[in-house]
Write a protein that holds these residues in place. Structure first.
Motif, PDB file in Angstrom:
ATOM      1  N   THR A  75     -42.377   4.055 -31.249  1.00  0.00           N
ATOM      2  CA  THR A  75     -41.946   3.130 -32.292  1.00  0.00           C
ATOM      3  C   THR A  75     -40.566   2.565 -31.964  1.00  0.00           C
ATOM      4  OG1 THR A  75     -41.022   4.976 -33.566  1.00  0.00           O
ATOM      5  CG2 THR A  75     -43.267   4.285 -34.079  1.00  0.00           C
ATOM      6  N   HIS A  81     -42.804   8.683 -30.271  1.00  0.00           N
ATOM      7  CA  HIS A  81     -43.898   8.004 -30.963  1.00  0.00           C
ATOM      8  C   HIS A  81     -44.168   6.586 -30.472  1.00  0.00           C
ATOM      9  CE1 HIS A  81     -43.367  11.369 -33.675  1.00  0.00           C
ATOM     10  NE2 HIS A  81     -42.125  10.994 -33.942  1.00  0.00           N
ATOM     11  N   ASP A  84     -37.240   0.919 -33.743  1.00  0.00           N
ATOM     12  CA  ASP A  84     -36.497   0.662 -34.968  1.00  0.00           C
ATOM     13  C   ASP A  84     -35.988  -0.781 -34.937  1.00  0.00           C
ATOM     14  OD1 ASP A  84     -34.597   0.468 -37.017  1.00  0.00           O
ATOM     15  OD2 ASP A  84     -33.949   2.543 -36.784  1.00  0.00           O
ATOM     16  N   ASN A  99     -37.032   8.566 -31.323  1.00  0.00           N
ATOM     17  CA  ASN A  99     -38.276   8.162 -31.989  1.00  0.00           C
ATOM     18  C   ASN A  99     -39.152   7.328 -31.059  1.00  0.00           C
ATOM     19  OD1 ASN A  99     -37.751   9.450 -34.429  1.00  0.00           O
ATOM     20  ND2 ASN A  99     -36.622   7.696 -35.244  1.00  0.00           N
ATOM     21  N   TYR A 100     -38.521   6.488 -30.246  1.00  0.00           N
ATOM     22  CA  TYR A 100     -39.290   5.686 -29.292  1.00  0.00           C
ATOM     23  C   TYR A 100     -40.003   6.595 -28.294  1.00  0.00           C
ATOM     24  CZ  TYR A 100     -40.302   2.986 -25.123  1.00  0.00           C
ATOM     25  OH  TYR A 100     -40.933   2.445 -24.023  1.00  0.00           O
TER      26      TYR A 100
END
Length: 299
Positions: free
Chosen positions: A46, A44, A48, A40-41
């Motif tokens: 982002t 995007h 967690d 996810n990093y």
């Protein structure tokens, strides 16, 4: 599947052919969660909050999010041999933004003493299949493969990278080696053993990764799978002698040298089932009934 077959034919057959489910351990779930947070990093940018500390140590060893020329969790497909199954893999990171191109594989680890070496990576089935695909797709002759390790325990949350540079000749050699393994896998599956117990066990693998989840199906004594390499090099002489005597007792020798085992003729293996030629995007189809031969080989 090829790595599983290398680990133990019984383990592979139970997992990939009979598809006997096993529970997910807390360590495995933690690894999956960290792996997803890294993905996810990279996709995007982002972070967690549950895995912020782990990501913070890994970020210096990763490409920046949304970098041009970087593929994330990229699916690859390779033909194996005529009538053989399709080889499918998912590459964590393919970084074509520089030279040499890089292939990164994220690994969570409890103790960094278990990290692979560069030579291990050069023999690694998974990484070499990724390199083979990239070399053939991008028409390049060198690739750097690497494991990006992320510590999971509270006292070792850090990250280390183990890289290895490989050329076309080496990668072609390893690919040919692994295609032969796929041939053997197809032959074993086509013989349709009802259970995995008719296949040869690999005793050294019984205790790997916290213990084989199918061990209770193998009817193997815990002492039968004892591997003397598991005893630390600095262990006392007494400890080694006790371990050796335990292994001898398990073999029924009462502490004396074990008799040479009888030679058993290998079981006849049925000819491999006819498999449709691999078609990109579709798994090969196996025709006979019973436990199916692998139509798709996942790394």
């Amino acid at each position: 599947q090829v790595d599983s077959f290398d680990r133990c034919e019984r383990y592979w057959y139970n997992k990939s052919i009979l598809k006997i489910p096993t529970p997910t351990t807390p360590q495995q779930q933690r690894g999956k969660d960290i792996h997803s947070s890294v993905e996810n990093y990279l996709r995007h940018g982002t972070i967690d909050p549950n895995w912020r500390e782990h990501l913070s140590v890994a970020i210096p060893n990763l490409p920046a999010p949304k970098t041009e020329g970087v593929l994330i969790e990229h699916k690859i497909q390779l033909a194996t041999f005529d009538t053989g199954p399709l080889w499918i893999g998912y590459v964590d990171v393919i970084d074509m933004s520089g030279v040499p191109a890089r292939i990164l594989d994220h690994k969570t680890i409890g103790d960094f003493k278990w990290m692979k070496t560069p030579n291990d990576l050069r023999q690694n089935t998974q990484l070499m299949s990724y390199a083979y695909w990239l070399m053939n797709t991008a028409a390049i002759t060198e690739v750097e493969v690497a494991h990006v390790y992320i510590g999971t325990k509270k006292d070792n949350i850090r990250s280390r990278v183990v890289p290895a540079l490989v050329d076309r000749k080496h990668v072609d050699t390893i690919w040919a080696r692994d295609v032969e393994k796929v041939r053997r896998m197809v032959a074993v599956a086509a013989s349709e053993p009802v259970t995995a117990e008719s296949l040869p066990p690999t005793y050294e693998s019984c205790g790997m990764y916290g213990g084989c989840p199918y061990r209770d199906r193998c009817n193997i004594s815990p002492l039968r799978s004892m591997n003397m390499t598991d005893v630390p090099a600095d262990a006392s002489v007494l400890l080694r002698k006790l371990a050796e005597k335990a292994a001898l007792r398990a073999a029924g020798t009462n502490g004396t040298a074990a008799a040479a085992p009888a030679v058993i003729a290998p079981a006849t293996v049925a000819a491999p089932a006819t498999v449709a030629a691999p078609v990109v995007g579709a798994p090969a189809t196996v025709t006979p009934p019973g436990p199916p031969a692998p139509g798709v080989v996942h790394t």
